[in-house]
Motif scaffolding. Structure first.
Motif, short mmCIF file in Angstrom:
data_model
loop_
_atom_site.label_atom_id
_atom_site.label_comp_id
_atom_site.label_asym_id
_atom_site.label_seq_id
_atom_site.Cartn_x
_atom_site.Cartn_y
_atom_site.Cartn_z
N GLY A 59 95.79 41.76 -32.41
CA GLY A 59 96.97 40.93 -32.67
C GLY A 59 98.22 41.49 -32.02
O GLY A 59 99.01 40.76 -31.42
N ARG A 60 98.41 42.79 -32.11
CA ARG A 60 99.57 43.42 -31.48
C ARG A 60 99.50 43.33 -29.96
O ARG A 60 100.52 43.16 -29.29
N ALA A 61 98.31 43.45 -29.41
CA ALA A 61 98.16 43.30 -27.96
C ALA A 61 98.47 41.87 -27.54
O ALA A 61 99.10 41.65 -26.50
N MET A 62 98.07 40.90 -28.35
CA MET A 62 98.31 39.49 -28.02
C MET A 62 99.79 39.15 -27.92
O MET A 62 100.17 38.28 -27.15
N ILE A 63 100.62 39.84 -28.71
CA ILE A 63 102.06 39.55 -28.65
C ILE A 63 102.84 40.66 -27.95
O ILE A 63 104.05 40.70 -27.99
N SER A 78 92.93 40.93 -19.64
CA SER A 78 93.99 39.93 -19.48
C SER A 78 94.21 39.17 -20.78
O SER A 78 93.28 38.94 -21.55
N ILE A 79 95.46 38.82 -21.01
CA ILE A 79 95.87 37.99 -22.14
C ILE A 79 96.71 36.88 -21.54
O ILE A 79 97.91 36.99 -21.38
N ASN A 80 96.04 35.80 -21.15
CA ASN A 80 96.71 34.71 -20.45
C ASN A 80 97.14 33.61 -21.42
O ASN A 80 96.29 33.00 -22.07
N TYR A 81 98.44 33.38 -21.47
CA TYR A 81 99.00 32.27 -22.22
C TYR A 81 99.25 31.14 -21.24
O TYR A 81 99.89 31.34 -20.20
N PHE A 90 100.19 38.51 -20.49
CA PHE A 90 101.01 39.41 -21.29
C PHE A 90 100.68 40.88 -21.07
O PHE A 90 101.48 41.74 -21.40
N VAL A 91 99.52 41.20 -20.51
CA VAL A 91 99.19 42.59 -20.22
C VAL A 91 100.09 43.12 -19.10
O VAL A 91 100.46 44.28 -19.08
N LYS A 92 100.48 42.24 -18.18
CA LYS A 92 101.24 42.67 -17.01
C LYS A 92 102.75 42.62 -17.19
O LYS A 92 103.49 43.12 -16.36
#
Length: 103
Positions: A59-63, A78-81, A90-92
């Motif tokens: 959850g913390r990584a997602m935001i 990768s966490i692509n929104y 969001f990772v980058k």
């Protein structure tokens, strides 16, 4: 099927463990190691598991707030929104540039 809002692919979150007189990295804790899932419009998901298995870390990584909690954390994958007119990983993005996405 609904449109995807978030795609998490091969998310890995590793925390360094320091030890010794000179505080060198002596080990790594693999809090999350290769999780993949998607969330679509009008979907609700549940993330379940034992205490300490990495649910809060995901959850913390997602935001994108893990760097505030542990500046030395290593995040990959990768966490692509999929936002209205752009896709954002969001990772980058550095945490200081997240303000416009948090609302």
């Amino acid at each position: 099927m609904s449109n995807k809002l978030v795609d998490i692919k091969d998310l890995k979150v590793h925390f360094p463990v320091y030890g010794g007189v000179l505080s060198k990295i002596v080990a790594t804790v693999k809090a999350v190691d290769g999780i993949t899932f998607s969330i679509g419009e009008k979907e609700t998901i549940g993330l379940v598991g034992e205490s300490g298995c990495g649910k809060t870390t995901v959850g913390r990584a997602m935001i994108n707030i893990l760097k505030h909690v542990a500046p030395d954390v290593q995040i990959s994958g990768s966490i692509n929104y999929h936002l209205e007119n752009q896709d954002v990983d969001f990772v980058k993005i550095p945490p200081k540039n997240m303000k416009k996405y948090r609302s």
